[in-house]
Design a protein around this motif. Structure first.
Motif, mmCIF file in Angstrom:
data_model
loop_
_atom_site.group_PDB
_atom_site.id
_atom_site.type_symbol
_atom_site.label_atom_id
_atom_site.label_comp_id
_atom_site.label_asym_id
_atom_site.label_seq_id
_atom_site.Cartn_x
_atom_site.Cartn_y
_atom_site.Cartn_z
ATOM 1 N N UNK A 15 -31.073 40.236 -36.577
ATOM 2 C CA UNK A 15 -30.527 41.580 -36.729
ATOM 3 C C UNK A 15 -29.060 41.592 -36.318
ATOM 4 N N UNK A 16 -28.356 42.641 -36.733
ATOM 5 C CA UNK A 16 -26.953 42.830 -36.337
ATOM 6 C C UNK A 16 -26.799 42.899 -34.817
ATOM 7 N N UNK A 17 -27.833 43.437 -34.166
ATOM 8 C CA UNK A 17 -27.754 43.686 -32.723
ATOM 9 C C UNK A 17 -28.022 42.438 -31.886
ATOM 10 N N UNK A 18 -28.611 41.402 -32.463
ATOM 11 C CA UNK A 18 -28.889 40.170 -31.713
ATOM 12 C C UNK A 18 -27.564 39.472 -31.389
ATOM 13 N N UNK A 19 -27.575 38.558 -30.427
ATOM 14 C CA UNK A 19 -26.359 37.808 -30.096
ATOM 15 C C UNK A 19 -25.896 37.006 -31.310
ATOM 16 N N UNK A 20 -26.845 36.377 -32.012
ATOM 17 C CA UNK A 20 -26.483 35.639 -33.224
ATOM 18 C C UNK A 20 -25.865 36.573 -34.257
ATOM 19 N N UNK A 21 -26.416 37.773 -34.393
ATOM 20 C CA UNK A 21 -25.892 38.754 -35.342
ATOM 21 C C UNK A 21 -24.473 39.170 -34.999
ATOM 22 N N UNK A 22 -24.220 39.408 -33.718
ATOM 23 C CA UNK A 22 -22.859 39.789 -33.307
ATOM 24 C C UNK A 22 -21.868 38.649 -33.566
ATOM 25 N N UNK A 23 -22.290 37.405 -33.286
ATOM 26 C CA UNK A 23 -21.427 36.254 -33.563
ATOM 27 C C UNK A 23 -21.161 36.133 -35.062
ATOM 28 N N UNK A 24 -22.192 36.352 -35.854
ATOM 29 C CA UNK A 24 -22.084 36.259 -37.307
ATOM 30 C C UNK A 24 -21.071 37.276 -37.824
ATOM 31 N N UNK A 25 -21.135 38.502 -37.332
ATOM 32 C CA UNK A 25 -20.182 39.546 -37.734
ATOM 33 C C UNK A 25 -18.769 39.156 -37.321
ATOM 34 N N UNK A 26 -18.618 38.542 -36.163
ATOM 35 C CA UNK A 26 -17.300 38.092 -35.712
ATOM 36 C C UNK A 26 -16.723 37.069 -36.697
ATOM 37 N N UNK A 27 -17.567 36.233 -37.268
ATOM 38 C CA UNK A 27 -17.121 35.185 -38.204
ATOM 39 C C UNK A 27 -16.830 35.722 -39.598
ATOM 40 N N UNK A 28 -17.690 36.603 -40.114
ATOM 41 C CA UNK A 28 -17.624 37.015 -41.514
ATOM 42 C C UNK A 28 -17.174 38.456 -41.716
ATOM 43 N N UNK A 29 -17.084 39.239 -40.644
ATOM 44 C CA UNK A 29 -16.593 40.606 -40.738
ATOM 45 C C UNK A 29 -17.346 41.455 -41.733
ATOM 46 N N UNK A 30 -16.600 42.169 -42.574
ATOM 47 C CA UNK A 30 -17.208 43.109 -43.536
ATOM 48 C C UNK A 30 -18.051 42.406 -44.584
ATOM 49 N N UNK A 31 -17.940 41.102 -44.686
ATOM 50 C CA UNK A 31 -18.720 40.344 -45.667
ATOM 51 C C UNK A 31 -20.080 39.910 -45.132
ATOM 52 N N UNK A 32 -20.439 40.358 -43.928
ATOM 53 C CA UNK A 32 -21.728 40.023 -43.317
ATOM 54 C C UNK A 32 -22.840 40.871 -43.916
ATOM 55 N N UNK A 33 -23.901 40.215 -44.319
ATOM 56 C CA UNK A 33 -25.098 40.883 -44.814
ATOM 57 C C UNK A 33 -26.279 40.359 -43.995
ATOM 58 N N UNK A 34 -27.252 41.209 -43.715
ATOM 59 C CA UNK A 34 -28.402 40.787 -42.914
ATOM 60 C C UNK A 34 -29.688 40.973 -43.700
#
Length: 154
Positions: free
Chosen positions: A108-127
């Motif tokens: 999920x976006x809220x998980x630590x992995x999700x937050x890291x993923x958003x940091x890497x891909x920004x607005x292009x992040x899909x879950x």
């Protein structure tokens, strides 16, 4: 060790080729995205002139892996260093005219992995939270690839 493999080229391979190749892959459990994406950029990153170019990433975790060196030491590649490198590589792709679409499956976006993923891909992040529902990826890709306004602008 991190590895990048070119196993499918839509210009010469059909989908059956991709299906056959995907069934032959086994992974050791790491997610060294930034390292592998850097290699892909070096080979293909500047090929987007006068073309619609898409970098599509499907991942089950945020960047990070253990690397065993030649002398047997265990090194960890992850957290801030891996996030920054992955983001920098994605910025290079975008700067060279590529559209980036990146999916995280099973988190999920809220998980630590999700937050890291958003940091890497920004607005292009899909879950895609349910890994059994990969049709979500197909629908999303179809929408982005058939509607240029929904992809990144060059």
């Amino acid at each position: 060790a991190p590895m990048s493999v070119k196993m499918y080229d839509s210009r010469v391979n059909g989908l059956n080729h991709l299906k056959k190749m995907m069934s032959r892959i086994a992974t050791p459990g790491g997610t060294p995205e930034g390292l592998c994406h850097e290699t892909i950029f070096e080979y293909h990153g500047k090929e987007s002139k006068d073309k619609d170019a898409y970098f599509i990433n499907i991942s089950d975790g945020a960047p990070g892996t253990y690397i065993i060196t030649n002398n047997g030491h265990n090194l960890y590649y992850g957290d801030k260093e891996a996030n920054e490198q992955t983001k920098a590589v994605m910025d290079k792709f975008r700067k060279n005219g590529w559209n980036v679409i990146s999916y995280m499956v099973g988190k999920t976006r809220e998980s630590q992995s999700g937050r890291n993923f958003i940091e890497c891909y920004g607005k292009d992040s899909q879950f895609i939270e349910n890994p059994d529902n990969m049709m979500e990826i197909a629908k999303s890709l179809n929408k982005k690839l058939t509607n240029p306004a929904s992809a990144n602008k060059r």
